[in-house]
Design an enzyme around this catalytic site. Structure first.
Site: not given
Length: 339
Positions: A250, A278, A297
């Site tokens: 993360r 993100e 991701h």
């Protein structure tokens, strides 16, 4: 003749719009109907919405088969599911939708985190091997020069022979990475405050020592209050010049403001599949720095890898139907140390 009793558990699919189409093949839907009483094409996207068919199925469901985008299972939702006994999650973390009310109700929970760990570990192995060979930089230089070059002279510090790899976190993914690294000629360091006996071929060290000794550091710790910014200014400063930081966990685990100066100066390299936020801002240097590989991701399950998670979830449904324990049961105590 005695009437046949159908002992298959009742099941309802509950996940975000479009997820079931990527997760489940026609074969999966056929298998579902053999091991559970369900409409394999009825998917509850929002368990709080006034959908009569979904509401009726929820009232009868013994199992919810969930995936990304599942509705949080609040006390109000559970009140409409009086027969519910288990949540089978065909993805990784259950923290988004399995609430305290589920544990208070005594629901059994399982997840496909083990299936999702494999592609992340595979991505990490590829990243480690490419980082050691400086593949990103050599490809960029090759495209810039487009001519013969003294690659042997430039690559004096490249290569994967006896390179020191630091693994931060013996999570499910971290352990898979350690397994994948065993055939290679690496020195492997591990930091995890919950591990007392290191896996074979691994040296257990403190986080600061790991950062100081490793030339590739890969982060696999869970996102918890205690791990926020765990790779901070001190750890980054301790990394030798030329170290590559890999983050597939993360973004919040790395202090990005502390990392950026090391990347902008070229002192460190990074392979980042996750960032904080993100999606980096449009003007972030991460987009254009030559020593940074930024991916959206994608280390976790995607494409046909989702079918592996579906396979695991359906096997858990079958185990439930046979009265067997889940192979990958999640307990509330696990969430204190896992994603």
């Amino acid at each position: 003749m005695h009437p046949t009793t159908d002992n298959r558990p009742t099941l309802l699919l509950a996940m975000g719009p479009g997820v079931d189409g990527r997760l489940l093949t026609d074969d999966h839907r056929g298998r579902l109907t053999r091991i559970a009483r369900t409409d394999p094409h009825l998917v509850a996207h929002d368990l709080t919405a006034p959908d009569p068919r979904a509401a009726a199925a929820l009232a009868e469901a013994e199992i919810l088969l969930t995936c990304w985008g599942a509705t949080p299972l609040t006390a109000e939702v559970l009140d409409r599911a009086p027969r519910l006994r288990a949540v089978v999650h065909a993805a990784g973390s259950v923290k988004h939708h399995v609430t305290d009310a589920c544990w208070e109700r005594g629901l059994r929970v399982t997840s496909a985190a083990a299936a999702n760990a494999l592609p992340v570990a595979e991505y990490t192995l590829a990243a480690i091997l490419f980082a050691g060979k400086r593949v990103l930089r050599s490809a960029q230089r090759y495209a810039e020069l487009r001519t013969d070059h003294a690659w042997l002279a430039e690559s004096a510090t490249w290569g994967n022979h006896r390179r020191t790899i630091g693994i931060v976190g013996a999570s499910r993914i971290g352990r898979r990475v350690l397994e994948l690294l065993r055939p290679f000629d690496f020195e492997v360091l591990l930091y995890d405050p919950y591990v007392t006996t290191p896996p074979p071929g691994t040296e257990l060290v403190g986080l600061d020592e790991l950062c100081a000794r490793s030339t590739i550091v890969s982060v696999h710790a869970p996102q918890l209050p205690s791990t926020h910014g765990m790779i901070g200014a001190a750890q980054l400063a301790a990394m030798p010049t030329g170290t590559t930081l890999i983050n597939t966990a993360r973004g919040s685990l790395v202090d990005e403001r502390a990392l950026l100066p090391h990347l902008v100066s070229g002192r460190l390299h990074a392979i980042l599949d996750v960032t904080d936020p993100e999606l980096p801002p449009p003007d972030s240097p991460l987009w254009t720095l030559p020593n940074v590989l930024l991916t959206p991701h994608v280390a976790g399950s995607l494409g046909n890898e989702l079918h592996r998670m579906a396979d695991q979830a359906l096997e858990e449904v079958a185990r439930y139907g046979r009265g067997e324990p889940f192979a990958e049961e999640v307990r509330v105590s696990d969430l204190q140390r896992s994603a």
